[in-house]
Write an enzyme that holds these catalytic residues in place. Structure first.
Site, PDB file in Angstrom:
ATOM      1  N   LYS A  53       0.119 -28.762  28.495  1.00  0.00           N
ATOM      2  CA  LYS A  53       0.581 -30.052  29.035  1.00  0.00           C
ATOM      3  C   LYS A  53      -0.567 -31.049  29.144  1.00  0.00           C
ATOM      4  O   LYS A  53      -0.327 -32.249  29.292  1.00  0.00           O
ATOM      5  CB  LYS A  53       1.252 -29.864  30.396  1.00  0.00           C
ATOM      6  CG  LYS A  53       2.608 -29.177  30.344  1.00  0.00           C
ATOM      7  CD  LYS A  53       3.256 -29.132  31.718  1.00  0.00           C
ATOM      8  CE  LYS A  53       4.601 -28.420  31.704  1.00  0.00           C
ATOM      9  NZ  LYS A  53       4.455 -26.957  31.567  1.00  0.00           N
ATOM     10  N   CYS A  72      12.630 -28.205  35.161  1.00  0.00           N
ATOM     11  CA  CYS A  72      11.523 -27.973  34.224  1.00  0.00           C
ATOM     12  C   CYS A  72      11.502 -26.548  33.672  1.00  0.00           C
ATOM     13  O   CYS A  72      10.731 -26.257  32.753  1.00  0.00           O
ATOM     14  CB  CYS A  72      10.196 -28.279  34.905  1.00  0.00           C
ATOM     15  SG  CYS A  72      10.176 -29.913  35.669  1.00  0.00           S
ATOM     16  N   HIS A  86       2.249 -23.048  33.367  1.00  0.00           N
ATOM     17  CA  HIS A  86       3.097 -24.209  33.678  1.00  0.00           C
ATOM     18  C   HIS A  86       2.206 -25.419  33.928  1.00  0.00           C
ATOM     19  O   HIS A  86       2.433 -26.489  33.350  1.00  0.00           O
ATOM     20  CB  HIS A  86       3.963 -23.910  34.899  1.00  0.00           C
ATOM     21  CG  HIS A  86       4.855 -25.044  35.287  1.00  0.00           C
ATOM     22  ND1 HIS A  86       5.855 -25.508  34.472  1.00  0.00           N
ATOM     23  CD2 HIS A  86       4.891 -25.821  36.409  1.00  0.00           C
ATOM     24  CE1 HIS A  86       6.482 -26.521  35.063  1.00  0.00           C
ATOM     25  NE2 HIS A  86       5.908 -26.731  36.234  1.00  0.00           N
ATOM     26  N   HIS A 127       4.283 -33.579  30.331  1.00  0.00           N
ATOM     27  CA  HIS A 127       5.317 -32.680  30.840  1.00  0.00           C
ATOM     28  C   HIS A 127       6.677 -33.121  30.313  1.00  0.00           C
ATOM     29  O   HIS A 127       7.196 -34.174  30.695  1.00  0.00           O
ATOM     30  CB  HIS A 127       5.294 -32.694  32.360  1.00  0.00           C
ATOM     31  CG  HIS A 127       6.166 -31.662  32.996  1.00  0.00           C
ATOM     32  ND1 HIS A 127       6.867 -30.717  32.285  1.00  0.00           N
ATOM     33  CD2 HIS A 127       6.446 -31.407  34.320  1.00  0.00           C
ATOM     34  CE1 HIS A 127       7.548 -29.945  33.107  1.00  0.00           C
ATOM     35  NE2 HIS A 127       7.297 -30.339  34.345  1.00  0.00           N
ATOM     36  N   GLU A 163      -0.048 -21.805  41.184  1.00  0.00           N
ATOM     37  CA  GLU A 163       0.037 -20.972  39.979  1.00  0.00           C
ATOM     38  C   GLU A 163      -1.228 -20.146  39.788  1.00  0.00           C
ATOM     39  O   GLU A 163      -1.163 -18.984  39.382  1.00  0.00           O
ATOM     40  CB  GLU A 163       0.299 -21.828  38.740  1.00  0.00           C
ATOM     41  CG  GLU A 163       0.581 -20.984  37.502  1.00  0.00           C
ATOM     42  CD  GLU A 163       1.014 -21.778  36.286  1.00  0.00           C
ATOM     43  OE1 GLU A 163       1.453 -21.154  35.301  1.00  0.00           O
ATOM     44  OE2 GLU A 163       0.919 -23.020  36.317  1.00  0.00           O
ATOM     45  N   PHE A 176      11.762 -28.042  39.675  1.00  0.00           N
ATOM     46  CA  PHE A 176      12.213 -28.547  40.972  1.00  0.00           C
ATOM     47  C   PHE A 176      13.421 -27.723  41.435  1.00  0.00           C
ATOM     48  O   PHE A 176      14.296 -27.376  40.639  1.00  0.00           O
ATOM     49  CB  PHE A 176      12.633 -30.016  40.853  1.00  0.00           C
ATOM     50  CG  PHE A 176      11.483 -30.998  40.912  1.00  0.00           C
ATOM     51  CD1 PHE A 176      10.160 -30.581  40.868  1.00  0.00           C
ATOM     52  CD2 PHE A 176      11.730 -32.358  41.015  1.00  0.00           C
ATOM     53  CE1 PHE A 176       9.108 -31.490  40.933  1.00  0.00           C
ATOM     54  CE2 PHE A 176      10.693 -33.282  41.072  1.00  0.00           C
ATOM     55  CZ  PHE A 176       9.386 -32.852  41.035  1.00  0.00           C
TER      56      PHE A 176
END
Length: 413
Positions: A333, A162, A302, A338, A313, A399
């Site tokens: 998002k 990502c 994010h 996403h 975050e 990831f």
């Protein structure tokens, strides 16, 4: 080190198939979530996603489109818009000094599923499409962009999940400022709304299952969030050295001044609970930009709407920016879903448009903010907010612990 500027943008998203449509939808808080149309979801836990709507790849000839997986089609359409937006005369530039760095995580996943399913349904005879391999490999988007425009400079794919397209933008920034390229097309795309992708993310309990209210399923920082909403599409940016852009009298949209890359070194799929990698990535980006944290006016978080990721975050941003910082924060998002490897590209575009228009796009759907942080940040809830934006930061975490934070600046000659 050379100054690096942005001169062109292109986008294909679940809320608009060009930059203008995308930005209009962002500012107006439009949700891109809808029932999945790409396959039968009757046996799937999640039955919705943020699909690209009414996509028409008019730039392709009829016999050409069969060569490209959908993720590469999204890439080529976004790049076409960016090149036109930047008013680039391909024939007049030194194409030995122009490259492509493109981000993707899954590549031609739909092609792989389709071809392998056909093989398994047959008699065991391997009758694969001759374009099977080039359609499915993750690096092919950067390759076909390079081939289409005859660009012979540095060309490769970043595959940091990502973070991939934000990683690509930062790599392009570095190559240009080091003097190794005059111009690079950077960005990312993904077309991962497929059976294996949705099924796999469901198995890992990463996706929202709010099927009865899917338009509000992506709700970053909300106490009731239950996972991310899968999206698709892509975004492209034209990065140039200031000197090169000036020589061709380009319109400069913004400047990129910092990029921080780091590793969480914690878990296969989860972010560090205290946000250690995110803190490092953001700090490195600020140091490279030569600014203090309070100079940042906007952070595109994010914020995927997962229970643990959003919390880590928030903790990271509090460590870097403090309580009640200068910056507005928003999670786009909540509208786009996403885009995995394509997320950083369209979110960088959101940052650049925020700088140009002095508007912060909102975080939609979020009603019950994590109580420990509810009063600590301006999360731009519900509606866009007007304010001067001189510096904007874009965060992406992938990831495997991949961290990428980039900083854009209002261009001043």
């Amino acid at each position: 080190m050379k100054r690096v500027v942005i001169t062109g943008l292109g986008a294909v998203t679940p809320i608009g198939n060009n930059v203008q449509e995308y930005w209009h939808s962002l500012v107006n808080g439009v949700s891109g979530a809808s029932p999945i149309t790409k396959f039968d979801t009757s046996k799937f836990k999640t039955k919705f996603a943020c699909e690209v709507k009414k996509f028409s790849p008019e730039i392709f000839e009829k016999n050409e489109i069969r060569k490209y997986d959908l993720f590469a089609q999204y890439a080529l359409v976004a790049v076409d818009e960016a090149i036109q937006n930047a008013r680039i005369d391909i024939e007049s530039i030194n194409r030995n000094r122009v490259g492509v760095i493109w981000g993707a995580g899954d590549g031609g996943l739909a092609t792989f599923e389709e071809q392998f399913s056909e093989f398994k349904r047959g008699d065991g005879t391997p009758r694969f499409n001759p374009f099977f391999i080039p359609k499915r490999i993750v690096n092919i988007a950067s390759g076909v962009i390079s081939i289409k425009y005859g660009l012979r400079g540095v060309t490769y794919t970043t595959a940091s999940a990502c973070s991939a397209s934000n990683n690509a933008i930062i790599d392009a920034f570095n190559y240009i400022r080091w003097g190794k390229a005059d111009m690079i097309i950077a960005g990312g795309s993904e077309a991962s709304i497929t059976e294996s992708s949705v099924g796999g993310f469901n198995a890992s309990k990463a996706l929202s299952t709010l099927n009865e209210n899917f338009e509000k399923a992506s709700r970053p920082f909300d106490m009731t969030r239950d996972g991310f909403v899968l999206g698709e599409g892509g975004g492209a940016l034209i990065l140039e050295s200031y000197e090169h852009a000036s020589r061709r009298n380009a319109v400069i949209l913004a400047e990129i001044v910092g990029g921080g890359l780091a590793g969480d070194a914690y878990h296969l799929t989860g972010t560090h609970p205290e946000g250690e990698g995110a803190v490092l990535g953001m700090t490195l980006a600020l140091e490279e930009a030569g600014i203090n944290a309070d100079a940042i006016d906007y952070i595109n978080a994010h914020a995927t709407s997962t229970p643990t990721g959003d919390l880590s975050e928030l903790k990271a941003m509090e460590k870097v920016f403090g309580i009640k910082p200068n910056a507005n924060i928003s999670a786009t998002k909540s509208m786009t879903g996403h885009l995995l490897g394509g997320a950083g590209a369209i979110e960088a575009i959101a940052c650049i448009k925020a700088i140009q228009e002095n508007i912060i796009p909102p975080t939609i759907n979020t009603e019950q903010v994590e109580p420990d942080f509810a009063n600590n940040f301006n999360l731009t809830l519900g509606k866009a907010q007007r304010r001067t934006v001189n510096f904007a930061m874009s965060n992406t975490f992938g990831f495997g612990g991949h961290i990428a934070s980039s900083i854009f600046k209002k261009y001043i000659d």
